[in-house]
Design a protein around this motif. Structure first.
Motif, PDB file in Angstrom:
ATOM      1  N   ALA A 197      55.566  38.056  51.063  1.00 31.57           N
ATOM      2  CA  ALA A 197      56.424  37.842  49.898  1.00 31.57           C
ATOM      3  C   ALA A 197      55.743  37.002  48.825  1.00 31.57           C
ATOM      4  CB  ALA A 197      57.730  37.174  50.322  1.00 31.57           C
ATOM      5  N   ARG A 198      54.919  36.021  49.248  1.00 34.39           N
ATOM      6  CA  ARG A 198      54.245  35.128  48.301  1.00 34.39           C
ATOM      7  C   ARG A 198      52.860  34.789  48.836  1.00 34.39           C
ATOM      8  NH1 ARG A 198      56.797  31.909  44.584  1.00 34.39           N
ATOM      9  NH2 ARG A 198      55.522  30.109  45.145  1.00 34.39           N
ATOM     10  N   ALA A 199      51.915  34.629  47.924  1.00 32.53           N
ATOM     11  CA  ALA A 199      50.554  34.317  48.333  1.00 32.53           C
ATOM     12  C   ALA A 199      49.838  33.560  47.217  1.00 32.53           C
ATOM     13  CB  ALA A 199      49.771  35.585  48.658  1.00 32.53           C
ATOM     14  N   HIS A 200      48.846  32.757  47.600  1.00 33.46           N
ATOM     15  CA  HIS A 200      47.865  32.300  46.644  1.00 33.46           C
ATOM     16  C   HIS A 200      47.012  33.515  46.268  1.00 33.46           C
ATOM     17  CE1 HIS A 200      48.832  28.119  47.487  1.00 33.46           C
ATOM     18  NE2 HIS A 200      48.562  28.279  48.787  1.00 33.46           N
ATOM     19  N   VAL A 201      46.692  33.674  44.998  1.00 37.01           N
ATOM     20  CA  VAL A 201      45.905  34.816  44.544  1.00 37.01           C
ATOM     21  C   VAL A 201      44.631  34.290  43.889  1.00 37.01           C
ATOM     22  CG1 VAL A 201      45.863  36.913  43.143  1.00 37.01           C
ATOM     23  CG2 VAL A 201      48.014  36.146  44.191  1.00 37.01           C
ATOM     24  N   VAL A 202      43.489  34.670  44.460  1.00 37.45           N
ATOM     25  CA  VAL A 202      42.184  34.189  44.005  1.00 37.45           C
ATOM     26  C   VAL A 202      41.390  35.378  43.487  1.00 37.45           C
ATOM     27  CG1 VAL A 202      40.043  33.033  44.677  1.00 37.45           C
ATOM     28  CG2 VAL A 202      42.215  32.338  45.725  1.00 37.45           C
ATOM     29  N   GLY A 203      40.990  35.333  42.225  1.00 33.31           N
ATOM     30  CA  GLY A 203      40.245  36.437  41.646  1.00 33.31           C
ATOM     31  C   GLY A 203      38.995  35.969  40.936  1.00 33.31           C
ATOM     32  N   LEU A 204      37.995  36.836  40.911  1.00 24.30           N
ATOM     33  CA  LEU A 204      36.762  36.574  40.176  1.00 24.30           C
ATOM     34  C   LEU A 204      36.574  37.660  39.130  1.00 24.30           C
ATOM     35  CD1 LEU A 204      34.015  35.114  39.739  1.00 24.30           C
ATOM     36  CD2 LEU A 204      33.058  36.620  41.488  1.00 24.30           C
ATOM     37  N   SER A 205      36.361  37.270  37.877  1.00 23.14           N
ATOM     38  CA  SER A 205      36.019  38.170  36.781  1.00 23.14           C
ATOM     39  C   SER A 205      37.068  39.265  36.634  1.00 23.14           C
ATOM     40  CB  SER A 205      34.617  38.735  37.007  1.00 23.14           C
ATOM     41  OG  SER A 205      34.150  39.409  35.868  1.00 23.14           O
ATOM     42  N   MET A 206      36.702  40.531  36.863  1.00 24.19           N
ATOM     43  CA  MET A 206      37.677  41.617  36.806  1.00 24.19           C
ATOM     44  C   MET A 206      38.867  41.316  37.708  1.00 24.19           C
ATOM     45  SD  MET A 206      36.968  45.650  37.701  1.00 24.19           S
ATOM     46  CE  MET A 206      37.012  45.502  39.503  1.00 24.19           C
ATOM     47  N   GLY A 207      38.597  40.728  38.868  1.00 19.22           N
ATOM     48  CA  GLY A 207      39.669  40.351  39.781  1.00 19.22           C
ATOM     49  C   GLY A 207      40.508  39.206  39.260  1.00 19.22           C
ATOM     50  N   ALA A 208      39.898  38.293  38.496  1.00 16.84           N
ATOM     51  CA  ALA A 208      40.653  37.198  37.894  1.00 16.84           C
ATOM     52  C   ALA A 208      41.560  37.713  36.789  1.00 16.84           C
ATOM     53  CB  ALA A 208      39.702  36.129  37.357  1.00 16.84           C
ATOM     54  N   PHE A 209      41.087  38.702  36.044  1.00 19.18           N
ATOM     55  CA  PHE A 209      41.940  39.347  35.032  1.00 19.18           C
ATOM     56  C   PHE A 209      43.188  39.920  35.705  1.00 19.18           C
ATOM     57  CE2 PHE A 209      43.462  42.777  32.427  1.00 19.18           C
ATOM     58  CZ  PHE A 209      43.251  42.382  31.110  1.00 19.18           C
ATOM     59  N   ALA A 210      42.981  40.636  36.817  1.00 13.81           N
ATOM     60  CA  ALA A 210      44.116  41.202  37.547  1.00 13.81           C
ATOM     61  C   ALA A 210      45.016  40.106  38.095  1.00 13.81           C
ATOM     62  CB  ALA A 210      43.618  42.097  38.680  1.00 13.81           C
ATOM     63  N   ALA A 211      44.421  39.019  38.595  1.00 12.10           N
ATOM     64  CA  ALA A 211      45.217  37.914  39.136  1.00 12.10           C
ATOM     65  C   ALA A 211      46.087  37.279  38.056  1.00 12.10           C
ATOM     66  CB  ALA A 211      44.300  36.871  39.762  1.00 12.10           C
ATOM     67  N   LEU A 212      45.529  37.103  36.864  1.00 12.89           N
ATOM     68  CA  LEU A 212      46.300  36.508  35.773  1.00 12.89           C
ATOM     69  C   LEU A 212      47.457  37.411  35.375  1.00 12.89           C
ATOM     70  CD1 LEU A 212      46.721  34.334  33.637  1.00 12.89           C
ATOM     71  CD2 LEU A 212      45.004  35.492  32.223  1.00 12.89           C
ATOM     72  N   LEU A 213      47.185  38.690  35.246  1.00 14.30           N
ATOM     73  CA  LEU A 213      48.255  39.617  34.891  1.00 14.30           C
ATOM     74  C   LEU A 213      49.269  39.729  36.023  1.00 14.30           C
ATOM     75  CD1 LEU A 213      49.213  41.412  32.614  1.00 14.30           C
ATOM     76  CD2 LEU A 213      47.781  43.260  33.507  1.00 14.30           C
ATOM     77  N   PHE A 214      48.815  39.590  37.257  1.00 13.48           N
ATOM     78  CA  PHE A 214      49.729  39.540  38.401  1.00 13.48           C
ATOM     79  C   PHE A 214      50.674  38.347  38.256  1.00 13.48           C
ATOM     80  CE2 PHE A 214      51.003  38.224  42.636  1.00 13.48           C
ATOM     81  CZ  PHE A 214      51.284  39.415  43.291  1.00 13.48           C
ATOM     82  N   GLY A 215      50.125  37.206  37.854  1.00  9.78           N
ATOM     83  CA  GLY A 215      50.966  36.026  37.661  1.00  9.78           C
ATOM     84  C   GLY A 215      52.029  36.222  36.601  1.00  9.78           C
ATOM     85  N   LEU A 216      51.712  37.011  35.577  1.00 14.09           N
ATOM     86  CA  LEU A 216      52.696  37.294  34.522  1.00 14.09           C
ATOM     87  C   LEU A 216      53.738  38.303  34.980  1.00 14.09           C
ATOM     88  CD1 LEU A 216      50.360  37.550  31.398  1.00 14.09           C
ATOM     89  CD2 LEU A 216      52.047  35.766  31.852  1.00 14.09           C
TER      90      LEU A 216
END
Length: 280
Positions: free
Chosen positions: A87-106
């Motif tokens: 249901a909930r997780a820490h999300v760690v992304g690098l570069s392209m993955g960080a872009f996805a992580a940020l948009l995931f947060g939104l």
């Protein structure tokens, strides 16, 4: 092999450990294997999940260009978590993955315990965006035609933001180059054209970012020039973010400085879990 079903692609994942989940999302020039140092370290106390993005075997490599892009990248992260019943997780992304992580947060704020955005934001500054998109289209065409073995891998491994790994850790760089050579030319070519080259500028999200409450650690190497401006922008607009800049370090911060990266991320996660990250 374990797969999570997403829209138009099966996503291969691996997991280790138990505890509160951490989802790792890799960069363009990587796959799930490039998180190995983090999987080993954090699996001592967390349930760690790393997956390969669509276009990166052993995940599926769709041939339809419409099955690539930022919307699919965010939906894929959610699909992996839902497949695993998380249901909930820490999300760690690098570069392209960080872009996805940020948009995931939104888009999935309630599913994100925290975000770690490492090496985020290349191509986002206004003055760079048009040229970045043109370059992504050209590089995507080359990848589809040539694949990775040979010139494409050598250019990537010796680029100004990656040569630091070779200088610091030649053995680690050689292992990285071997993994890079095994990537799918068609899959990464479509990813480069339709995700990297078609994504928003992070600066376009300013209004939404100012209201995003998810605890966030922004991590960047001081020699990762394409990401410095956007990292500073994110620090200025995110209400619950901290910035860690690692000295003498390029883009692949988790590979170049795994001990420092793991230490800073572990301290961040601990502070978040103790309810002490927000200073307001």
């Amino acid at each position: 092999m374990p797969y999570a079903q997403a829209d138009g692609a099966r996503l291969w994942y691996e997991e280790a450990g138990s505890g509160h989940p951490i989802l790792f999302i890799h960069e363009f020039g990587a796959d799930h294997r490039d998180w190995e140092d983090q999987m080993r370290f954090f699996a001592r106390e967390y349930r760690c999940i790393a997956y390969s993005a669509r276009g990166y075997p052993p995940s599926d490599v769709p041939t339809d260009p419409g099955l690539y892009g930022q919307d699919h990248a965010v939906a894929d992260a959610a699909a992996v978590l839902r497949h695993l019943g998380i249901a909930r997780a820490h999300v760690v992304g690098l570069s392209m993955g960080a872009f996805a992580a940020l948009l995931f947060g939104l888009r999935h704020t309630g599913m994100a315990t925290s975000l770690v955005l490492a090496g985020v934001g290349s191509g986002s500054p206004r003055a760079e965006q048009a040229a970045f998109r043109v370059a992504c289209q050209a590089r995507g065409e080359r990848l589809a035609a040539e694949g990775w073995p040979g010139a494409m891998a050598e250019e990537t491994g010796h680029s100004p933001t990656r040569i630091q790994l070779k200088k610091k850790d030649p053995r680690g760089w050689a292992a990285y180059m071997q993994r890079l050579s095994e990537h799918s030319g068609p899959g990464t070519g479509l990813t480069m054209q339709h995700y990297q080259g078609g994504r928003d500028s992070i600066l376009d999200w300013e209004a939404a970012l100012r209201g995003m409450p998810v605890p966030t650690l922004i991590a960047v190497g001081d020699e990762d020039t394409p990401c410095l401006e956007t990292s500073l922008f994110l620090k200025s607009v995110l209400p619950n973010a901290g910035l860690w800049m690692c000295p003498r370090t390029g883009h692949a911060i988790n590979l170049e400085e795994p001990a420092a990266f793991n230490r800073e991320v572990a301290a961040f996660l601990s502070t978040v879990e103790r309810g002490r990250w927000h200073l307001g």
